[in-house]
Each structure stands twice: as structure tokens, then as C-alpha cells.
Write a protein that holds these residues in place. Structure first.
Motif, PDB file in Angstrom:
ATOM      1  N   TYR A 387       0.866  -1.179   0.000  1.00 33.63           N
ATOM      2  CA  TYR A 387       0.000   0.000   0.000  1.00 33.63           C
ATOM      3  C   TYR A 387       0.900   1.225   0.000  1.00 33.63           C
ATOM      4  N   ASN A 389       0.740   5.794  -0.366  1.00 38.41           N
ATOM      5  CA  ASN A 389      -0.029   7.015  -0.629  1.00 38.41           C
ATOM      6  C   ASN A 389       0.686   7.908  -1.628  1.00 38.41           C
ATOM      7  N   ASP A 390       1.721   7.355  -2.280  1.00 40.07           N
ATOM      8  CA  ASP A 390       2.504   8.126  -3.241  1.00 40.07           C
ATOM      9  C   ASP A 390       2.853   7.215  -4.424  1.00 40.07           C
ATOM     10  N   LEU A 413      -5.873   2.142  -1.392  1.00 41.34           N
ATOM     11  CA  LEU A 413      -5.995   2.855  -0.109  1.00 41.34           C
ATOM     12  C   LEU A 413      -7.166   3.835  -0.155  1.00 41.34           C
ATOM     13  N   ASP A 415     -10.331   6.134   0.118  1.00 42.04           N
ATOM     14  CA  ASP A 415     -11.062   6.623   1.281  1.00 42.04           C
ATOM     15  C   ASP A 415     -12.384   5.895   1.500  1.00 42.04           C
ATOM     16  N   SER A 446      -3.242   4.640   7.759  1.00 39.27           N
ATOM     17  CA  SER A 446      -3.059   5.878   6.985  1.00 39.27           C
ATOM     18  C   SER A 446      -3.472   7.107   7.794  1.00 39.27           C
ATOM     19  N   ASN A 453       5.132  10.825   2.744  1.00 33.65           N
ATOM     20  CA  ASN A 453       5.184   9.686   1.810  1.00 33.65           C
ATOM     21  C   ASN A 453       5.250   8.427   2.645  1.00 33.65           C
TER      22      ASN A 453
END
Ligand code: BES
Ligand code: MN
Ligand code: ZN
Length: 495
Positions: A387, A389-390, A413, A415, A446, A453
Motif C-alpha cells: 500500500y 499514498n505516493d 488505499l 477513502d 493511513s 510519503n
């Protein structure tokens, strides 16, 4: 184990075990004299198709060469192998060499190199495979059962000009292999030996032997920091929890922070697990072991970057004073969590570790955790759940996974999944129900990294093997060391 690079022509080699590459339908170049010395039996075997066409397939035989009976392992490397293919061939060959019986004065791995592979990479791959396949975990057996026959490895090169590159590769492969085996040792160690205190001692010992600053925070320190979530998980155990930090300064710039889940035994707590395979929950500290293995490799490689390790380690046990379903915890971030299942403890120790990680002003945070059984359902035992987020970070990690064969697969990931974590009484619940269980664990985490990052690796399916081959795999140490090496190479270019 002795490792070296040599220039001896294969037909003059005195080793009792020879590993010889087969490239497609023929014996690799440079081996014709050896073949003649063996009476042509090697090329005959290859011509008869005994070796097989799949990279990593093997034919084992004995041949009298120069008046001496030797074991010969012929291994298919494919015609022009890439790194992952060559890796599978080297592993299969090393495994066969290690499984040998009888005397062997050193094993000589004479693996040829395809055009796609430089000599340094090839030597690194061979060395790493040899260290990995020679691994045994028998310190708790009165008598070791299977002794590795890989007593020494010598890699033959044909040109003097290749010596230096091959030696550099050999050193790299050894560093990674030893890092991986360190992780396996920690994982395989039983829960009554490998306690949080033991992990802290191992980190301190590593710090002494290398350029790493190691700090160990105790429960009282964590109390002051407000780590209400981590401490709640630890409460039911008599083993004191530890928050271990390791700081390696090899270069300039903000560090990569590696965060490891270190549950040294996960009974499930009050939400007790079923008894089947519960012993395997000694492996619930493999994220922590990965961080330590990466540091071992990193310091041996002297990578010119900055890396910090943060290890949250404790036991998850049922007890009269253990945390319970319904409890509401206040995390170090200030966010509150309603505990609906005490077996979802990994995220509860990691959330505080992730908040703590912010102190090191990370460029990137990567956490590694045996987090969910749901990840095993999703990806089996082949790929680690990744996983991020970048996008760039995800790409770099997947790249490293591809190069090393230490597979990972990206998971979402979005929302949309956050809704499953709604609680009537706190900011969030610690579980999101059965659907997408690995994902809801990830989106829980998260919430504790904000804009940094960040990547999360769910290694529940890949950190160890069950069944007859039960044992720690050392994954994803190869992936992470490759990722950090790539970063280091980029940092060096910028200068
Ligand atoms: N350590 C386990 C995850 C795990 C289970 C890894 C089996 C490998 C094999 C983790 O702490 C856990 O128990 N997770 C629960 C979460 C659930 C209660 C939401 C799980 O996966 O069942
Ligand atoms: Mn659990
Ligand atoms: Zn766990």
C-alpha cells in the motif's frame, strides 16, 4: 563458509562439487575442456534433455574428472537470463549443492552470465543464493538433522578484468544474504526466547558492531509520550514492551524510516485465537525482524543514505489486566480508538510507532507488518501486500520487488474503505469487518501518517512458510535493501 572468486579454468578446478550452467540447449561456453575431461558425459546429458528447459531445472550426476569422482550439478539458466531468472537458477543450484551428502571440499559455483546480466550482479545473486540455501536453524536440536553440504563457495570468472567486479558483487550478495538470514533467525526463534527484551538486545548488539545509534524506550517513557494504544496491547503480558529506534547516518538528507511490527507472540488477547497453528504467531514479529535484517545489510553495504528503524515490540496476551473489547484507547496522535477485537493489535502498536516516526522528519515512512490474515486470503503466500499514498514510492518499491523476485502487489488505499472503521463511541474502531480486511487495516494506519510519503507492507502471507517447510523466509529484506540501494545510487549521482 568460505567464499571467493577465482580464475582457475573449470577443468583444473579441484572442488568436489561443481555447479555448471546450461544455457538453453547447450552447456555454457568455456566448459568444453571440462566436458572432455569428464569423457563427454556432461554435454551428452544436456543433449539428451536431462536438464530440462525451465530456468532452475537441474540434473545431478557424478563424473570422474582428473582421476577424482565429483558431483556435478547442471543447472538451466536459460539462454539470456534477466536477474530474476538467473536468481531462480542460482537458488535451485545452491539448494541442490547444500542438500549433498558425503564429503565435499568446497562447492564451486561456475554459473555463466547472460548478456543481460553483468558480472557484479551475477556474483551478488550467486552469493546471496548460497547464503540463503545454506541456512539451517538447528540450535534447539540436540543433534542437527540436515547439515548443509555447502561448505564453501567459489565463483569462477574467465577474465582477470572481471575479478574486481565479481568481488564487489560477492560482497553485496553476502551482505544481503546475511541480513536475510538474521531476519530468519529472529523469526524462527521461539517466543519464550525471542521476547521484546531479546529484540532490544539484538538491536543494541547490532548497534555496537556497526555505525548505528540504538535507543530503547521503556513503558514509562512511552507513558510520557502518550502511547496509550501501544501500551494497552502490552498490558496483559508480563514481558515489558520496548520501543526500539535505530539510526544509521550514511549520507545527507531526510531519512527513510522503517517501522516494524514486533509482536513476539500474538495469542489474540481476550479475543483469543483458535488453537490451530497458534505456534506460528511467534512469527508476528517478522516486521521487526525485517527492520533489523535490513540494518544488518545496510551497514555491511555502507549505503550512503540515512535510514531510521522504529520497532514497536510487545506480546499480545489474555490476562486479568489485559485490554478488552469495548475499551477506548487514546493514541499518541490524540485520536481515539474503540477496541472491537483485541486480536487486531498490530495496527494498535503501529499507529503510535508511526506517530513517533514523525520525529525523525522522514522523507519516506515504510512500515512492515504481519498485519492481517485477510492479506493471506487475498494474495496467498506469493506476494506481499503493498500500500502506498505516493505513486512514485509505489513504483520504486514494485521495481525493487521485480528485480529481486521478492514479489509485492499493490493494493488500494481509497477513502471509501474508511467508512468501515466508524465507531459510535470513538474516532474510529480498530476493525472494519471481514470485507477487505487487509485494506481496512491499511487505511486505519493511513490516519496516523498524514502527508508524509508512506508505504505499508502486509507480510502476513510472505514472512514465513507453514507445513513441512515451516520457517521464516527473510522477506521482504531483499526488496527493501534493493529499494534502499537504488536510492543510494540516485543520491550518489546527484552529488
Ligand atoms: N498477526 C495477525 C495476522 C495474521 C494472522 C498473520 C494469520 C498471519 C497469519 C493479526 O494480529 C491478526 O490477528 N489480525 C486479525 C485481524 C482481525 C481481528 C480484524 C486477523 O487477520 O484475523
Ligand atoms: Mn492479532
Ligand atoms: Zn498480530
Amino acid at each position: 563458509m568460505e567464499y571467493n572468486i577465482n580464475l582457475t579454468p573449470p577443468e583444473k578446478d579441484t572442488a568436489l562439487t561443481l555447479v555448471l550452467p546450461v544455457t538453453g540447449k547447450k552447456l555454457a561456453s568455456g566448459l568444453s575442456r571440462l566436458d572432455s575431461a569428464a569423457g563427454g558425459v556432461l554435454s551428452a546429458l544436456v543433449a539428451a534433455g536431462e536438464v530440462g528447459e525451465k530456468p532452475g531445472s537441474i540434473a545431478s550426476t557424478h563424473a570422474t574428472i582428473d582421476g577424482q569422482l565429483r558431483r556435478v550439478i547442471l543447472v538451466q539458466t536459460g539462454d539470456n537470463p534477466d536477474q530474476a531468472t538467473f536468481r531462480s537458477a542460482a537458488s535451485a543450484a545452491a539448494k541442490a549443492a547444500a542438500a549433498g551428502k558425503g564429503a565435499s571440499a568446497g562447492n564451486h559455483l561456475l554459473l555463466a552470465v547472460g548478456k543481460a546480466l553483468d558480472i557484479q550482479t551475477a556474483a551478488a545473486v550467486i552469493a546471496q543464493a548460497a547464503v540463503f540455501e545454506g541456512y539451517r536453524f538447528d540450535q534447539f536440536k540436540s543433534k542437527p538433522e540436515s547439515v548443509s553440504a555447502l561448505t564453501g563457495v567459489s565463483i569462477a570468472v574467465s577474465k582477470k578484468g572481471d575479478l574486481e567486479d565479481a568481488q564487489a558483487g560477492l560482497n553485496q550478495g553476502l551482505a544481503i544474504g546475511h541480513g536475510v538470514n538474521f531476519t530468519r533467525d529472529l523469526g524462527n526463534a521461539p517466543g519464550n526466547v525471542c521476547t521484546p527484551t531479546y529484540l532490544a538486545e539484538q538491536a543494541v548488539a547490532l548497534g555496537k558492531s556497526a555505525k548505528i545509534k540504538v535507543d530503547v524506550l521503556e513503558a514509562a517513557d512511552m507513558e510520557k509520550l502518550g502511547m496509550g494504544s501501544f501500551l494497552a496491547v502490552a498490558k496483559g503480558s508480563v514481558e515489558p514492551p520496548k520501543l526500539i529506534t535505530l539510526e544509521y547516518k550514511g549520507g545527507k538528507g531526510k531519512p527513510v524510516v522503517l517501522v516494524g511490527k514486533g509482536i513476539t507472540f500474538d495469542s489474540g488477547g481476550i479475543s483469543l485465537k483458535p488453537g490451530d497453528s497458534m505456534d506460528e504467531m511467534k512469527y508476528d514479529m517478522c516486521g521487526a525482524a525485517t527492520v533489523l535484517g535490513v540494518f544488518k545489510a545496510l551497514t555491511a553495504l555502507k549505503l550512503p543514505i540515512n535510514v531510521v528503524g522504529v520497532i514497536a515490540t510487545c506480546e499480545n496476551m489474555p490476562a486479568g489486566n489485559a485490554y478488552k473489547p469495548g475499551d477506548i484507547l487514546t493514541t499518541m496522535s490524540g485520536q481515539t480508538v474503540e477496541v472491537l477485537n483485541t486480536d487486531a493489535e498490530g495496527r494498535l502498536i503501529l499507529c503510535d510507532a508511526l506517530t513517533y516516526a514523525a520525529r525523525f522528519e522522514p522523507e519516506t515512512i515504510i512500515d512492515i507488518a504481519t498485519l492481517t490474515g485477510a492479506c493471506v486470503i487475498a494474495l496467498g503466500h506469493i506476494a506481499t501486500g503493498l500500500y502506498a499514498n505516493d505513486e512514485k514510492l509505489a513504483e520504486q518499491l514494485l521495481d525493487a520487488a521485480g528485480t529481486t523476485g521478492d514479489k509485492a502487489w499493490r493494493m488500494p488505499l481509497w477513502d471509501d474503505y474508511q467508512e468501515q472503521l466508524k465507531s459510535n463511541f470513538a474516532d474510529m474502531a480498530n476493525i472494519g469487518g471481514r470485507p477487505g480486511g487487509s485494506i481496512t487495516a491499511a487505511v486505519f494506519l493511513s490516519r496516523f501518517v498524514k502527508d508524509t510519503n508512506w508505504a505499508h507492507m502486509d507480510i502476513a502471507g510472505t514472512a514465513w512458510k507453514s507445513g513441512a517447510a515451516k520457517g521464516a523466509t527473510g522477506r521482504p529484506v531483499p526488496l527493501l535493501v534493493e529499494f534502499l540501494s537504488q536510492r543510494a545510487a540516485k543520491a550518489a549521482k546527484k552529488k
